[in-house]
Design an enzyme around this catalytic site. Structure first.
Site, PDB file in Angstrom:
ATOM      1  N   ARG A  75       6.675  15.207  -4.542  1.00 43.99           N
ATOM      2  CA  ARG A  75       6.583  13.888  -3.897  1.00 43.99           C
ATOM      3  C   ARG A  75       6.171  13.993  -2.437  1.00 43.99           C
ATOM      4  O   ARG A  75       5.559  13.092  -1.878  1.00 43.99           O
ATOM      5  CB  ARG A  75       7.900  13.101  -4.038  1.00 43.99           C
ATOM      6  CG  ARG A  75       7.819  11.711  -3.384  1.00 43.99           C
ATOM      7  CD  ARG A  75       8.876  10.704  -3.860  1.00 43.99           C
ATOM      8  NE  ARG A  75      10.145  11.312  -4.134  1.00 43.99           N
ATOM      9  CZ  ARG A  75      10.966  11.796  -3.207  1.00 43.99           C
ATOM     10  NH1 ARG A  75      10.657  11.693  -1.927  1.00 43.99           N
ATOM     11  NH2 ARG A  75      12.105  12.367  -3.554  1.00 43.99           N
ATOM     12  N   TYR A  80      -9.813  -7.687   0.554  1.00 43.96           N
ATOM     13  CA  TYR A  80      -9.540  -7.448  -0.874  1.00 43.96           C
ATOM     14  C   TYR A  80      -8.350  -8.304  -1.329  1.00 43.96           C
ATOM     15  O   TYR A  80      -7.336  -8.402  -0.621  1.00 43.96           O
ATOM     16  CB  TYR A  80      -9.248  -5.951  -1.028  1.00 43.96           C
ATOM     17  CG  TYR A  80      -9.008  -5.485  -2.435  1.00 43.96           C
ATOM     18  CD1 TYR A  80     -10.043  -5.421  -3.360  1.00 43.96           C
ATOM     19  CD2 TYR A  80      -7.732  -5.084  -2.838  1.00 43.96           C
ATOM     20  CE1 TYR A  80      -9.812  -4.981  -4.639  1.00 43.96           C
ATOM     21  CE2 TYR A  80      -7.504  -4.635  -4.123  1.00 43.96           C
ATOM     22  CZ  TYR A  80      -8.551  -4.590  -5.027  1.00 43.96           C
ATOM     23  OH  TYR A  80      -8.323  -4.145  -6.303  1.00 43.96           O
ATOM     24  N   ASP A  89     -10.433  -1.103   6.292  1.00 39.91           N
ATOM     25  CA  ASP A  89     -10.610  -0.651   4.909  1.00 39.91           C
ATOM     26  C   ASP A  89     -12.099  -0.335   4.748  1.00 39.91           C
ATOM     27  O   ASP A  89     -12.943  -1.226   4.810  1.00 39.91           O
ATOM     28  CB  ASP A  89     -10.146  -1.770   3.961  1.00 39.91           C
ATOM     29  CG  ASP A  89     -10.238  -1.392   2.488  1.00 39.91           C
ATOM     30  OD1 ASP A  89     -11.119  -0.576   2.130  1.00 39.91           O
ATOM     31  OD2 ASP A  89      -9.452  -1.930   1.685  1.00 39.91           O
ATOM     32  N   LYS A  99     -12.899   4.580  -5.753  1.00 42.20           N
ATOM     33  CA  LYS A  99     -14.241   4.006  -5.703  1.00 42.20           C
ATOM     34  C   LYS A  99     -15.238   5.123  -5.318  1.00 42.20           C
ATOM     35  O   LYS A  99     -15.347   6.092  -6.032  1.00 42.20           O
ATOM     36  CB  LYS A  99     -14.257   2.827  -4.736  1.00 42.20           C
ATOM     37  CG  LYS A  99     -13.068   1.842  -4.933  1.00 42.20           C
ATOM     38  CD  LYS A  99     -13.089   1.084  -6.245  1.00 42.20           C
ATOM     39  CE  LYS A  99     -11.818   0.287  -6.511  1.00 42.20           C
ATOM     40  NZ  LYS A  99     -11.326  -0.563  -5.456  1.00 42.20           N
TER      41      LYS A  99
END
Ligand SMILES: *Cc1c(COP(=O)(O)O)cnc(C)c1O
Length: 391
Positions: A60, A113, A185, A210
């Site tokens: 983690r 977004y 972003d 992406k």
């Protein structure tokens, strides 16, 4: 921010070259599918736990594949550090939560977004953090929205789906010295065509699902920025449990190697598709920063001298028939940035939660299709599009 010593194409291709002991070394990064690491003694464990040595210890907190990807992405964005996360939204959430506390205020572009919008509009207010949404291309509107308690300005370098281009250098000037961080972003652009940190951004986020991975087969996100900002985001992300999977980090490293080549092809093909669509009688409007009618055409050309990536949008008469005519060749898929061209339908997907009148006000019509232009041969691609437009 110093320019990296090598071209981005080289840096990306060499991503994954790790530090190995002398002798023969694996040329390709192996997958480290171990959730925990063993230590020879208490001193070694102490050095890892205290951070004195950046040795992996528990999944983690970060895996070796994630660490390799982080070094590569920091180099590509030209920032001191990077933090990868389980998704683009995990990265954006960690970035926002690391900067903001109850009572703080955010200014954000109204075109961000959809899920980022929902995070700012519906989740953060539950923690006492308020957002004012503005048109980030309107510098005066941004200025008017800033308050003494504003801590963050969040925008996208290229917005979805109409490809508006906020003037990042001017936005950075407006907030500098006012205790406001600029968060960008950069998902639609990728660092191969635009590096926000070179224009004053403090935090740069991506959905690595992406362009960075580029093949619709890896999922994750990243926050890039100054070492102290990234360390704060890492603390939030680790506690909230948004760790990137080691396999997705490894897959992203594979995709990343061709980022420079892919983005050149995406950019060239998208410009060619935009030019053809703009001159077709069936097409009512085309949105691409490389067309002279685009509202930020000149500023975009200065900021993006090597092209704009593969995204564009077009309002097409009888869009349902156009999509049907392309079936089996150009798929309708609600994501972007694959090596193959895909279409998406903002009216019914990314923007469906907005009231109809609001969608129309923004320019999102039922006939608007977003093209994620791939790297196919441009003659083949234009042939298919022209045939579908004629049919
Ligand atoms: C896809 C996307 C996100 C969210 O990323 P996920 O990996 O889906 O969580 C954020 N911003 C932009 C611009 C995106 O396209």
């Amino acid at each position: 921010m110093p320019r990296p010593p090598y071209d981005l194409t080289t840096l990306a291709a060499r991503a994954g070259e790790g530090a190995w002991p002398p002798g023969s070394v694996p040329l390709a990064e192996p997958i480290y599918q171990s959730t925990v690491y063993a230590f020879p003694d208490l001193d070694a464990l102490e050095r890892a736990m205290s951070g004195e040595e950046s040795a992996p210890f528990y999944y983690r907190n970060g895996t070796p594949n994630a660490a390799t990807l982080e070094r590569a992405l920091a180099a590509l964005e030209g920032t001191e550090a990077a933090l990868v996360a389980a998704s683009g939204m995990a990265a954006i959430s960690a970035a926002l939560l690391s900067v903001l506390a109850a009572g703080d205020h955010v200014v954000a572009d109204a075109r961000v977004y959809g899920v980022t919008y929902a995070l700012l509009a519906e989740e953060l207010p539950r923690l006492g953090i308020r957002t004012t949404f503005v048109d980030a291309c309107d510098l005066e509107a941004v200025e008017a929205a800033l308050r003494p308690e504003t801590r963050l300005l969040h925008v996208e370098s290229l917005t979805n789906p109409l490809l508006t281009v906020p003037d990042l250098p001017r936005l950075a000037e407006r907030v500098r010295g006012r205790g406001v961080l600029l968060s960008v972003d950069n998902t639609f652009a990728s660092p191969a065509v635009f590096r926000p940190a070179e224009h004053g951004a403090d935090l740069v986020t991506h959905s690595v699902s992406k362009y960075l991975s580029g093949h619709s087969n890896a999922f994750g996100g990243v926050v890039c920025g100054r070492a102290d900002l990234v360390a704060a985001a890492r603390t939030r992300l680790t506690r909230l449990g948004g760790t990137m999977s080691t396999f997705d980090a490894w897959m992203t490293l594979q995709g990343l190697k061709t980022l420079g080549l892919r983005m050149r092809a995406h950019s060239g093909n998208a410009q060619a598709v935009a030019d053809v669509l703009a001159n077709h009688p069936r097409v009512r409007a085309v949105y691409h920063p490389g067309l002279s009618g685009h509202p930020q055409f000149e500023r975009a050309a200065e900021l993006f001298p090597h092209g704009f990536g593969g995204m564009l949008a077009a309002d097409i008469a009888d869009a349902p028939a156009f999509v049907r005519a392309l079936a089996g060749r150009i798929p309708l898929a609600p994501s972007l940035a694959d090596v193959v061209t895909t279409l998406s339908w903002p009216w019914g997907t990314s923007h469906r939660a907005l009231p109809e009148a609001e969608r129309r006000r923004l320019g999102i019509t039922p006939g608007l299709l977003r093209f994620s232009v791939g790297i196919e041969d441009i003659g083949d691609l234009l042939g298919e599009l022209e045939e579908a437009l004629a049919g």
